[in-house]
Design a protein around this motif. Structure first.
Motif, mmCIF file in Angstrom:
data_model
loop_
_atom_site.group_PDB
_atom_site.id
_atom_site.type_symbol
_atom_site.label_atom_id
_atom_site.label_comp_id
_atom_site.label_asym_id
_atom_site.label_seq_id
_atom_site.Cartn_x
_atom_site.Cartn_y
_atom_site.Cartn_z
ATOM 1 N N ILE A 17 12.521 20.303 -12.034
ATOM 2 C CA ILE A 17 11.494 20.763 -12.666
ATOM 3 C C ILE A 17 10.595 20.628 -13.963
ATOM 4 O O ILE A 17 10.373 20.727 -14.766
ATOM 5 N N ASN A 18 11.270 19.477 -13.757
ATOM 6 C CA ASN A 18 10.165 18.273 -15.208
ATOM 7 C C ASN A 18 9.254 18.364 -14.785
ATOM 8 O O ASN A 18 8.788 17.874 -14.270
ATOM 9 N N PRO A 19 8.774 18.359 -16.230
ATOM 10 C CA PRO A 19 6.505 19.015 -16.423
ATOM 11 C C PRO A 19 6.763 17.639 -15.819
ATOM 12 O O PRO A 19 5.710 17.093 -14.955
ATOM 13 N N HIS A 20 7.068 16.079 -15.988
ATOM 14 C CA HIS A 20 7.087 14.672 -16.151
ATOM 15 C C HIS A 20 7.219 14.093 -14.584
ATOM 16 O O HIS A 20 6.272 13.902 -13.682
ATOM 17 N N ARG A 21 8.116 15.290 -13.430
ATOM 18 C CA ARG A 21 8.800 15.396 -12.641
ATOM 19 C C ARG A 21 7.677 16.076 -10.991
ATOM 20 O O ARG A 21 6.917 15.298 -10.555
ATOM 21 N N LYS A 22 7.279 17.346 -11.610
ATOM 22 C CA LYS A 22 5.735 18.088 -10.993
ATOM 23 C C LYS A 22 4.793 17.472 -11.444
ATOM 24 O O LYS A 22 4.601 16.618 -10.105
ATOM 25 N N ALA A 23 3.982 16.850 -13.003
ATOM 26 C CA ALA A 23 3.226 16.098 -12.059
ATOM 27 C C ALA A 23 2.961 14.624 -12.021
ATOM 28 O O ALA A 23 1.867 14.317 -11.152
ATOM 29 N N TYR A 24 3.833 14.099 -11.775
ATOM 30 C CA TYR A 24 4.372 12.804 -10.537
ATOM 31 C C TYR A 24 3.764 13.427 -8.892
ATOM 32 O O TYR A 24 3.092 12.302 -8.404
ATOM 33 N N LEU A 25 4.178 14.282 -8.532
ATOM 34 C CA LEU A 25 4.142 15.233 -7.733
ATOM 35 C C LEU A 25 3.374 15.544 -7.007
ATOM 36 O O LEU A 25 2.110 15.476 -5.814
ATOM 37 N N GLU A 26 2.337 16.376 -8.285
ATOM 38 C CA GLU A 26 1.224 16.061 -8.352
ATOM 39 C C GLU A 26 0.352 15.477 -7.713
ATOM 40 O O GLU A 26 -0.997 15.628 -6.972
ATOM 41 N N GLU A 27 0.261 14.355 -8.715
ATOM 42 C CA GLU A 27 0.008 12.776 -8.766
ATOM 43 C C GLU A 27 -0.535 11.895 -6.941
ATOM 44 O O GLU A 27 -1.394 12.090 -6.621
ATOM 45 N N ARG A 28 0.369 12.208 -6.465
ATOM 46 C CA ARG A 28 0.408 11.720 -4.999
ATOM 47 C C ARG A 28 0.326 12.672 -4.132
ATOM 48 O O ARG A 28 -0.380 11.762 -3.480
ATOM 49 N N ASN A 29 -0.527 14.321 -4.274
ATOM 50 C CA ASN A 29 -1.262 15.036 -3.419
ATOM 51 C C ASN A 29 -3.058 14.412 -3.724
ATOM 52 O O ASN A 29 -3.254 13.066 -4.212
ATOM 53 N N SER B 215 1.067 -1.140 -0.205
ATOM 54 C CA SER B 215 0.169 -0.128 0.126
ATOM 55 C C SER B 215 0.605 1.738 -0.030
ATOM 56 O O SER B 215 0.893 2.090 -0.656
ATOM 57 N N TYR B 216 1.749 1.390 0.566
ATOM 58 C CA TYR B 216 2.659 2.221 0.843
ATOM 59 C C TYR B 216 3.708 2.899 -0.665
ATOM 60 O O TYR B 216 3.869 3.886 -1.054
ATOM 61 N N LEU B 217 3.994 1.530 -1.807
ATOM 62 C CA LEU B 217 4.456 1.552 -2.511
ATOM 63 C C LEU B 217 3.765 2.360 -3.584
ATOM 64 O O LEU B 217 3.484 3.265 -4.127
ATOM 65 N N ARG B 218 2.060 0.994 -3.663
ATOM 66 C CA ARG B 218 0.648 2.322 -4.252
ATOM 67 C C ARG B 218 1.082 3.412 -4.150
ATOM 68 O O ARG B 218 -0.030 4.370 -5.275
ATOM 69 N N SER B 219 1.135 4.509 -2.898
ATOM 70 C CA SER B 219 0.861 5.457 -2.526
ATOM 71 C C SER B 219 1.918 6.581 -3.145
ATOM 72 O O SER B 219 1.954 7.880 -3.628
ATOM 73 N N LEU B 220 3.197 5.644 -3.362
ATOM 74 C CA LEU B 220 4.164 5.971 -4.916
ATOM 75 C C LEU B 220 4.128 6.448 -6.107
ATOM 76 O O LEU B 220 4.946 6.444 -6.824
ATOM 77 N N GLY B 221 2.978 5.518 -6.210
ATOM 78 C CA GLY B 221 2.453 5.752 -7.859
ATOM 79 C C GLY B 221 3.114 3.927 -8.127
ATOM 80 O O GLY B 221 2.771 3.885 -9.672
ATOM 81 N N PRO C 158 5.756 4.825 -12.132
ATOM 82 C CA PRO C 158 5.407 6.467 -12.859
ATOM 83 C C PRO C 158 6.065 6.958 -13.471
ATOM 84 O O PRO C 158 7.849 6.604 -12.378
ATOM 85 N N ALA C 159 6.196 7.706 -14.432
ATOM 86 C CA ALA C 159 6.936 9.021 -14.913
ATOM 87 C C ALA C 159 7.431 9.367 -13.809
ATOM 88 O O ALA C 159 6.569 9.721 -12.673
ATOM 89 N N GLY C 160 8.662 10.215 -13.575
ATOM 90 C CA GLY C 160 8.822 11.288 -12.961
ATOM 91 C C GLY C 160 9.422 10.515 -11.129
ATOM 92 O O GLY C 160 10.013 11.396 -10.943
ATOM 93 N N ILE C 161 9.240 9.312 -11.039
ATOM 94 C CA ILE C 161 9.236 8.790 -10.308
ATOM 95 C C ILE C 161 11.116 8.418 -10.215
ATOM 96 O O ILE C 161 11.882 8.487 -11.140
ATOM 97 N N TYR C 162 11.863 8.700 -8.828
ATOM 98 C CA TYR C 162 13.342 8.994 -8.928
ATOM 99 C C TYR C 162 13.539 7.295 -8.695
ATOM 100 O O TYR C 162 12.605 7.049 -7.710
ATOM 101 N N HIS C 163 14.331 7.417 -8.765
ATOM 102 C CA HIS C 163 14.869 5.244 -9.219
ATOM 103 C C HIS C 163 16.058 5.041 -10.032
ATOM 104 O O HIS C 163 17.214 5.860 -9.820
ATOM 105 N N ARG C 164 16.306 3.692 -9.536
ATOM 106 C CA ARG C 164 17.734 3.340 -10.093
ATOM 107 C C ARG C 164 17.516 1.354 -9.887
ATOM 108 O O ARG C 164 16.541 1.419 -9.085
#
Ligand code: KMT
Ligand code: NI
Length: 171
Positions: free
Chosen positions: A159-171, A26-32, A121-127
């Motif tokens: 400031i990438n738009p895909h990053r911003k969209a990702y963060l907005e979807e999390r709220n 469920s926490y992973l889901r909250s991160l998308g 999801p697009a915009g999530i920081y990962h490795r």
């Protein structure tokens, strides 16, 4: 699949780095981050068609498959980055780890093995890294023109738009 907080200890990236503090789905889901264990062929096909994934290929990350460039590839995959598209990986053999950034900017480590499917999801920081077995084979689903270029984390990605969209979807 097994998810837990990364221990942030020194040592090879391919070691488990398991803090023994689990992270639940469920926490992973909250991160998308979405995940499916043992999807059937039709589940993968349905997911691909619903999301307009028209193509797929298979990548093998191992010294046998990559030769001399293996170590440098593994280091590259482990540089923190984002993509402007989703990253879908369906593990066909072997194992590896995807680390994703939490809301508080800590690392969550996700261990994937054969038959695990993950959608970042697009915009999530990962490795990504292989584990000590140094072998993973994964199916990659993609659209006509995949935007797979890893954008390494920095001022421009914040400031990438895909990053911003990702963060907005999390709220
Ligand atoms: C990625 O995006 O880091 C990769 O494709 C690595 C190999 S797939 C498990
Ligand atoms: Ni990536």
């Amino acid at each position: 699949m097994k998810a837990y907080w990364y221990d942030n200890e020194e040592g090879d990236q391919r070691l488990p780095h398991d803090s023994h503090k689990p992270v639940d789905p469920s926490y992973l889901r909250s991160l998308g981050v979405l995940y499916s264990a043992h999807p059937t062929t039709s589940t993968v096909d349905t997911l691909a068609s619903e999301r307009n994934y028209t193509s797929r290929d298979e990548i093998t990350v191992s010294p046998q498959a990559m030769g001399d460039i293996y170590e440098s590839k593994v280091k590259m995959f482990f540089d923190e980055h984002l993509h402007e598209d989703e990253e879908i990986r369906y593990i066909r053999d072997g194992a590896g780890y995807f680390d994703v950034r939490s809301e508080g900017d800590d690392w969550v480590r996700i261990r994937l093995e054969k038959d695990d499917l993950i959608i970042l999801p697009a915009g999530i920081y990962h490795r990504f890294t292989t584990d000590e077995g140094n072998y993973i084979k994964a199916m990659r689903l993609f659209k006509d023109e995949p935007k797979w270029t890893p954008l390494n984390r920095g001022d421009a990605t914040d400031i990438n738009p895909h990053r911003k969209a990702y963060l907005e979807e999390r709220n």
